[in-house]
Motif scaffolding. Sequence first.
Motif, PDB file in Angstrom:
ATOM      1  N   CYS A 128       0.942  -1.139   0.077  1.00 36.37           N
ATOM      2  CA  CYS A 128       0.190   0.069   0.115  1.00 36.37           C
ATOM      3  C   CYS A 128       0.882   1.321   0.129  1.00 36.37           C
ATOM      4  O   CYS A 128       1.818   1.795   0.845  1.00 36.37           O
ATOM      5  CB  CYS A 128      -0.712   0.131   1.243  1.00 36.37           C
ATOM      6  N   PHE A 129       0.772   2.245  -1.008  1.00 35.10           N
ATOM      7  CA  PHE A 129       1.601   3.085  -1.310  1.00 35.10           C
ATOM      8  C   PHE A 129       1.053   4.363  -0.991  1.00 35.10           C
ATOM      9  O   PHE A 129      -0.093   4.692  -1.355  1.00 35.10           O
ATOM     10  CB  PHE A 129       2.291   3.149  -2.753  1.00 35.10           C
ATOM     11  N   ASP A 130       1.607   5.253  -0.046  1.00 30.79           N
ATOM     12  CA  ASP A 130       1.255   6.634   0.213  1.00 30.79           C
ATOM     13  C   ASP A 130       1.865   7.357  -1.232  1.00 30.79           C
ATOM     14  O   ASP A 130       2.681   7.029  -1.866  1.00 30.79           O
ATOM     15  CB  ASP A 130       2.061   7.293   1.142  1.00 30.79           C
ATOM     16  N   VAL A 131       1.124   8.505  -1.461  1.00 30.68           N
ATOM     17  CA  VAL A 131       1.307   9.086  -2.808  1.00 30.68           C
ATOM     18  C   VAL A 131       1.949  10.274  -2.728  1.00 30.68           C
ATOM     19  O   VAL A 131       3.162  10.807  -3.019  1.00 30.68           O
ATOM     20  CB  VAL A 131      -0.001   9.192  -3.481  1.00 30.68           C
ATOM     21  N   TYR A 132       1.227  11.364  -1.982  1.00 32.32           N
ATOM     22  CA  TYR A 132       1.778  12.835  -1.919  1.00 32.32           C
ATOM     23  C   TYR A 132       2.941  12.757  -0.818  1.00 32.32           C
ATOM     24  O   TYR A 132       2.875  12.644   0.259  1.00 32.32           O
ATOM     25  CB  TYR A 132       0.546  13.579  -1.289  1.00 32.32           C
ATOM     26  N   LEU A 168      -6.877  10.924  -6.775  1.00 30.74           N
ATOM     27  CA  LEU A 168      -5.902  10.234  -7.089  1.00 30.74           C
ATOM     28  C   LEU A 168      -6.025   9.394  -8.448  1.00 30.74           C
ATOM     29  O   LEU A 168      -5.044   9.090  -8.906  1.00 30.74           O
ATOM     30  CB  LEU A 168      -6.013   8.952  -5.851  1.00 30.74           C
ATOM     31  N   THR A 169      -7.351   9.250  -8.750  1.00 28.94           N
ATOM     32  CA  THR A 169      -7.244   8.279 -10.114  1.00 28.94           C
ATOM     33  C   THR A 169      -6.648   9.256 -11.252  1.00 28.94           C
ATOM     34  O   THR A 169      -6.161   8.814 -11.940  1.00 28.94           O
ATOM     35  CB  THR A 169      -8.937   8.351 -10.447  1.00 28.94           C
ATOM     36  N   GLU A 170      -7.220  10.657 -11.176  1.00 29.39           N
ATOM     37  CA  GLU A 170      -6.583  11.404 -12.060  1.00 29.39           C
ATOM     38  C   GLU A 170      -4.932  11.733 -12.243  1.00 29.39           C
ATOM     39  O   GLU A 170      -4.396  11.769 -13.128  1.00 29.39           O
ATOM     40  CB  GLU A 170      -7.208  12.903 -12.091  1.00 29.39           C
ATOM     41  N   LEU A 171      -4.370  11.869 -10.738  1.00 30.48           N
ATOM     42  CA  LEU A 171      -2.943  11.637 -10.901  1.00 30.48           C
ATOM     43  C   LEU A 171      -2.369  10.497 -11.217  1.00 30.48           C
ATOM     44  O   LEU A 171      -1.487  10.600 -12.122  1.00 30.48           O
ATOM     45  CB  LEU A 171      -2.400  12.028  -9.345  1.00 30.48           C
ATOM     46  N   ALA A 172      -2.760   9.466 -10.887  1.00 37.16           N
ATOM     47  CA  ALA A 172      -2.349   8.024 -11.521  1.00 37.16           C
ATOM     48  C   ALA A 172      -2.435   8.061 -13.046  1.00 37.16           C
ATOM     49  O   ALA A 172      -1.312   7.696 -13.603  1.00 37.16           O
ATOM     50  CB  ALA A 172      -3.208   7.004 -10.987  1.00 37.16           C
ATOM     51  N   GLU A 173      -3.414   8.567 -13.595  1.00 39.03           N
ATOM     52  CA  GLU A 173      -3.600   8.546 -15.093  1.00 39.03           C
ATOM     53  C   GLU A 173      -2.907   9.386 -15.623  1.00 39.03           C
ATOM     54  O   GLU A 173      -2.183   8.971 -16.795  1.00 39.03           O
ATOM     55  CB  GLU A 173      -5.213   8.705 -15.410  1.00 39.03           C
ATOM     56  N   ASN A 174      -2.508  10.738 -15.038  1.00 36.86           N
ATOM     57  CA  ASN A 174      -1.867  11.704 -15.780  1.00 36.86           C
ATOM     58  C   ASN A 174      -0.401  11.232 -15.726  1.00 36.86           C
ATOM     59  O   ASN A 174       0.378  11.691 -16.664  1.00 36.86           O
ATOM     60  CB  ASN A 174      -1.964  13.027 -14.955  1.00 36.86           C
ATOM     61  N   THR A 175       0.115  10.379 -14.762  1.00 39.33           N
ATOM     62  CA  THR A 175       1.573  10.051 -14.879  1.00 39.33           C
ATOM     63  C   THR A 175       1.930   8.677 -15.122  1.00 39.33           C
ATOM     64  O   THR A 175       2.943   8.369 -15.001  1.00 39.33           O
ATOM     65  CB  THR A 175       2.076  10.437 -13.159  1.00 39.33           C
ATOM     66  N   GLY A 176       0.763   7.887 -15.436  1.00 39.08           N
ATOM     67  CA  GLY A 176       1.128   6.507 -15.808  1.00 39.08           C
ATOM     68  C   GLY A 176       1.140   5.554 -14.516  1.00 39.08           C
ATOM     69  O   GLY A 176       1.452   4.372 -14.749  1.00 39.08           O
ATOM     70  N   PHE A 177       0.995   6.087 -13.535  1.00 38.12           N
ATOM     71  CA  PHE A 177       0.897   5.244 -12.409  1.00 38.12           C
ATOM     72  C   PHE A 177       0.005   4.155 -12.298  1.00 38.12           C
ATOM     73  O   PHE A 177       0.190   2.929 -11.839  1.00 38.12           O
ATOM     74  CB  PHE A 177       0.859   6.133 -11.129  1.00 38.12           C
ATOM     75  N   ASP A 178      -1.188   4.494 -12.937  1.00 32.25           N
ATOM     76  CA  ASP A 178      -2.242   3.698 -12.926  1.00 32.25           C
ATOM     77  C   ASP A 178      -2.014   2.199 -13.698  1.00 32.25           C
ATOM     78  O   ASP A 178      -2.596   1.144 -13.216  1.00 32.25           O
ATOM     79  CB  ASP A 178      -3.738   4.222 -13.728  1.00 32.25           C
TER      80      ASP A 178
END
Length: 225
Positions: A6-10, A125-135
């Motif tokens: 489980c990863f913290d993001v910010y 979180l969904t938008e950031l993951a999609e914008n950066t390819g993390f998803d």
Amino acid sequence: MTEVLCFDVYGSTHNQHSVTDTLEAVTGLPSPIVQDMSEMWVEYQISYSMEVTLMRDYRSWWDLTTESLDYVLDYYGVNLTDTEYQRVMEAYKHLEPYEDLANFGQLRDAGHELYILSDGNQDMLTELAENTGFDEYLTGIVSVEDVEVFKPHPKAYENIENYTDRSLEDCTMVATHTFDVAGAQAAGMKTILVNRFNVPATRLSHTPDMVVDSYAELADHLSGE
């Protein structure tokens, strides 16, 4: 053994201070001052999140992000136009990953389940993951929005049990903030501290199960390389 990670993001996987270029462009202030503004912004985000949790007055991470930015701008006597303000907040939706995301691909390919477990609200979180390819590397995204409390409240971590068939004790929190690691361990999770800034150990008597300098080191360790 397959792990639920489980990863913290910010501040952990993604660099909140990567907005400084945009902040500098719209304010016209010198880089050292803008860096101080960014540091204060993050400080007040975290402070506000803990305060509203104690007061049982939940509001979303997006709200706290704008409210803490407003405080910083007021503190420094900076007035932004609506367009300039939106430029800064748009940059926040594209925060730069600290490391090559291929490290998470290595963890995924080794069979581990990768979740975001973050204070951010689901849409952010969904938008950031999609914008950066993390998803591409994620099994799921878990937000405190479900339980309406922020870390390090135990419910923020217990929420992972609603997304996986593992018990809390069989899930591992991976974070850079020592308070996040301490909170996860107090709730019953295993913990890994990504200590890229070489900070001292917490004084709260919580010792991480593992300490690494980077996600690359973590990926090598957990994939057996």
